[in-house]
Design a protein around this motif. Sequence first.
Motif, PDB file in Angstrom:
ATOM      1  N   PRO A   1       0.172  -1.378  -0.357  1.00 49.75           N
ATOM      2  CA  PRO A   1      -0.051   0.290   0.222  1.00 49.75           C
ATOM      3  C   PRO A   1       1.210   1.582   0.072  1.00 49.75           C
ATOM      4  O   PRO A   1       0.351   2.276  -0.644  1.00 49.75           O
ATOM      5  N   VAL A   2       1.814   1.373   0.751  1.00 48.96           N
ATOM      6  CA  VAL A   2       2.975   2.201   0.626  1.00 48.96           C
ATOM      7  C   VAL A   2       3.561   2.479  -0.986  1.00 48.96           C
ATOM      8  O   VAL A   2       3.736   3.903  -1.473  1.00 48.96           O
ATOM      9  N   LEU A   3       3.565   1.631  -1.598  1.00 47.09           N
ATOM     10  CA  LEU A   3       4.003   1.723  -2.737  1.00 47.09           C
ATOM     11  C   LEU A   3       3.734   1.825  -3.587  1.00 47.09           C
ATOM     12  O   LEU A   3       4.024   3.022  -4.747  1.00 47.09           O
ATOM     13  N   GLU A   4       2.309   1.386  -3.202  1.00 53.07           N
ATOM     14  CA  GLU A   4       1.043   2.342  -4.155  1.00 53.07           C
ATOM     15  C   GLU A   4       0.895   3.439  -4.616  1.00 53.07           C
ATOM     16  O   GLU A   4       0.973   4.233  -5.242  1.00 53.07           O
TER      17      GLU A   4
ATOM     18  N   ALA B   1       3.826   5.204  -5.844  1.00 52.88           N
ATOM     19  CA  ALA B   1       3.727   5.040  -7.251  1.00 52.88           C
ATOM     20  C   ALA B   1       3.019   5.720  -8.239  1.00 52.88           C
ATOM     21  O   ALA B   1       3.182   6.534  -9.120  1.00 52.88           O
ATOM     22  N   GLU B   2       1.805   6.077  -7.497  1.00 51.46           N
ATOM     23  CA  GLU B   2       1.030   6.952  -7.777  1.00 51.46           C
ATOM     24  C   GLU B   2       1.334   8.402  -7.679  1.00 51.46           C
ATOM     25  O   GLU B   2       0.263   8.795  -8.795  1.00 51.46           O
ATOM     26  N   GLU B   3       1.814   8.420  -6.979  1.00 50.59           N
ATOM     27  CA  GLU B   3       2.545  10.072  -7.124  1.00 50.59           C
ATOM     28  C   GLU B   3       3.188  10.671  -7.611  1.00 50.59           C
ATOM     29  O   GLU B   3       4.020  11.360  -7.767  1.00 50.59           O
ATOM     30  N   GLY B   4       4.093   9.675  -8.125  1.00 47.58           N
ATOM     31  CA  GLY B   4       5.121   9.774  -9.755  1.00 47.58           C
ATOM     32  C   GLY B   4       6.088   9.885  -8.589  1.00 47.58           C
ATOM     33  O   GLY B   4       7.362  10.890  -9.442  1.00 47.58           O
TER      34      GLY B   4
END
Length: 293
Positions: free
Chosen positions: A147-150, A153-156
Amino acid sequence: MPINMDDIIAIDIHTHAEEPCCTHRDDGYNDFQAAMARYFRNPAGGQGMLPTVPQTAAYFRERRIAAVIFPVDAERETGFRRYSNEEVAQLCAENDDILIPFASIDPAKGRAGAREARRLVRDFGVKGFKFHPTMQGFFPNDRAIYPVLEAIAEEGAITLFHTGQTGVGSGMRGGMGMRLKYSNPMHLDDVAVDFPDMPIILAHPSFPWQEEALAVAQHKPNVYIDLSGWSPKYFPEILVRYANTLLKDKMLFGSDWPAITPDRWLADFAKAPFRDEVRDLILKENARKLLKL
């Protein structure tokens, strides 16, 4: 003012904000820092010997080197209070001519950590996140921490993972509870597959898994290697060979300040067998492109 890249001679991708954010050090912190000082043969770590973030900014400004700086959130495993991500980011904003803010979140914080990551990127301009699998006690490819990595990643944003041996706990009883197995860079091959658009930096020459790190960086387009934590005169021959050829666009200068100073690293880099045409890539241009400066 923003960083004047024409005036900057290098970008240090790996520097630490070390002191706790509170008014005193936690029990055991002095012993931990004393062991780090012995490992790196550097007085930094003793009481009053660690630089503050503003002192770090002054040091790097004098040398015309931009610096990525971050704390490490290892409260769960070490019991040491983390340096506030917000405080580090605010100090970077006050020194934005030279400092670039990264943050650190224990990925075991799950959805709460994911919310913090998004807020730090959106509200504080944080460009990346430092993880230390050994110090934080997790396997990078454990889907429970995704969840933290997602969110990152979504924030670029960029991720930077410690790999290989560590000075943390070295020589201390039981290694201070630090387990080296978590920092094998091959675990990050899974992360690179699962997050193919998220930049991943493998921090340090990855002893004793150097060839694994090179394999992952060569195979996965989103994986880079920073050269911090070691003097270049001790780099494995195969690391230098790849830096001169296949991975010349993916190698990044890092010192590991304050454990290793840029002065020492750069002096030894000048004598190491790197090709002239790759030196500026390693010192500045690869990081400039990755950080979008």
